[in-house]
Design a protein around this motif. Structure first.
Motif: not given
Length: 485
Positions: A61-68, A79-88, A116-119, A398-405
């Motif tokens: 659900g969040f990949q579209l906004g994350a891509g933008r 990428f660093r924000v996403g990795l920090g959130v994922f790790t925490a 992380l993924i779109p970045a 990238s966000g659009v592509i991964n969201t559709t998958q």
């Protein structure tokens, strides 16, 4: 192929693709840990299902906004924000003592993965722009995606039995910390000005678009689990309303979250459609293969996971050696066509496997073909869209592509599970035979989806241009003479 094309950037490639591995590993690694988690935390079936669903919903659900955000604020920063959130969130999940805390941590993990993924894809496209390096980098990327998708079931059982369920989450923590420490040195600095970019973020579009996707992914995930009641249908209607509002908003704002003009590029539209099909075909395979070994062959959960492990192991050398060579010789469109063709063959083989199939002679050949097909489908369905995107739109594409998958994966499991269940009930008789007949229909249905993907690849994606190193054809003599004059 010389390793020199990646000189000085192997560390960055390992960092980016290693994160890809753990993100997709966390989609499936939870499955075999579910009974242990339920017993340890004292949570019922409904809450336990949300341990998996929460991650899937926020990840999709969040990949579209994350891509933008990646385009506006910079891919390294996101990428660093996403990795920090994922790790925490992984640490919080591993330390959770209640079911609802674990569910909340899993939802937060999904948000981190979505950031992380779109970045990651934007950074790969930026850092490995040279054609040779690009082929090598995306070959490694496709390997990590395939290994993550294929090995979660096997690794989940081993970790739970050897270390405890907490470690399927805690194992991410040292990896994430190392990634955060290295990312500042290995990844290129962002050119975007975050202060100026914040004012360009389309907040109404962000809220309506993300809300629509969150509800859509949730309903699709619930449908995959066979649970569609009045609440789910109400949320479906709300998702449609939010989607309609999102379209209206995006057409009116000056700087939209999703510029619809990107879909005028055939390769972006084709990549999104192809990724939907790739998600709808490969994810159900791991579900039904695991069920075949556990329900039909009565394997233990760990043994069933190990039975699927050859797919992950073989995907590594295929992606490391064959995929870059195929990309160089044929281009991503033909790699996708070859991948989907092999995927179709493997699915037909699985769809005709007898109840008492001999592993080495019946399942393993199909697994080998599938292991070649999967990374080819990953890279072949993604590269055309990423290459066609403008540099300032790589993140959103990238966000659009991964969201559709993600949406394709959920719908594929839901539809094919319904097909399998209907067939099993219609056949009756011995349970193993009835189940296997249902799985046959599921695999053959997935093969039909792969054929639909072939149609998309052939008709929508642009033919790959000639390789730059190939000399251009000599002009006819008359044209050459005219040019000389």
């Amino acid at each position: 192929m010389a390793d020199g094309v990646l000189a000085g950037r192997r560390g960055a490639l390992l960092l980016l693709t290693g994160v890809e591995l753990i993100v997709f590993l966390d989609v499936s690694i939870i499955n075999l840990a579910m009974p242990t988690i339920g017993a340890a935390l004292g949570i019922g079936v409904v809450a336990l299902a949300w341990v998996s669903t929460a991650y899937q919903v926020t990840f999709g659900g969040f990949q579209l906004g994350a891509g933008r955000a990646s385009d506006l604020l910079g891919p390294r920063r996101m990428f660093r924000v996403g990795l920090g959130v994922f790790t925490a969130a992984s640490l919080l999940a591993g330390l959770a003592q209640t079911g609802w805390l674990l569910i909340g941590a899993r939802a937060l993990q999904g948000v981190g993965a979505a950031l992380l993924i779109p970045a990651e894809l934007a950074l790969l496209a930026l850092m490995f722009a040279d054609p040779e390096a690009n082929r090598r980098a995306f070959g490694v990327w496709s390997a990590m995606g395939a290994v993550g998708a294929a090995s979660g079931v096997a690794l989940g059982g081993v970790i739970v039995q050897g270390l405890g369920w907490e470690w399927i989450f805690l194992i991410n923590v040292p990896i994430g910390i190392a990634g955060l420490l290295l990312s500042g040195r290995l990844l290129p600095a962002d050119k975007a000005d975050p202060k100026a970019a914040r004012g360009r973020l389309d907040l109404p579009g962000l809220f309506t678009g993300t809300g629509c996707l969150l509800l859509a992914v949730y309903v699709v995930t619930e449908a995959a689990e066979g649970d569609l009641g009045p609440v789910q249908w109400t949320l479906t209607a709300l998702a449609i309303l939010l989607g309609a509002a999102f379209i209206v908003i995006e057409r009116r704002v000056d700087d939209p979250l999703l510029p619809f003009g990107v879909f005028r590029e055939r390769d972006i539209t084709g990549a999104a459609a192809a990724n939907f099909v790739v998600g709808a075909t490969h994810v159900p395979v791991f579900v039904f293969v695991s069920l075949y070994f556990q329900e039909v062959r009565e394997y233990s959960s760990i043994r069933a996971g190990l039975a699927v492990l050859p797919i992950a192991l073989l995907s590594i050398p295929v992606s490391r050696m064959l995929i870059p060579m195929a990309l160089k010789r044929f281009g991503p469109r033909w790699v996708l066509i070859l991948g989907l063709s092999l995927m179709t063959v493997a699915l037909v083989m699985l769809g005709t496997m007898p109840t008492d199939a001999v592993y080495v002679t019946r399942f393993l050949p199909a697994a080998v073909i599938f292991a070649v097909a999967l990374p080819a489908c990953f890279v072949g369905s993604t590269l055309p869209g990423v290459k066609a995107a403008k540099p300032e739109q790589t993140g959103i594409v990238s966000g659009v592509i991964n969201t559709t998958q993600r949406l394709g994966a959920g719908l594929g499991v839901a539809v094919l599970a319904s097909v399998a269940e209907s067939r099993t009930e219609a056949v009756g008789g011995p349970r193993a035979e009835a189940l296997n007949s249902g799985f046959h229909y599921a695999f053959l249905g997935a093969a039909g989806l792969a054929v639909a993907g072939l149609v998309v690849a052939v008709t929508v994606l642009r033919p790959d241009p000639p390789r730059p190193e190939e000399p251009a054809a000599a002009p006819p003599a008359e044209e050459a003479a005219a040019a000389a004059d």
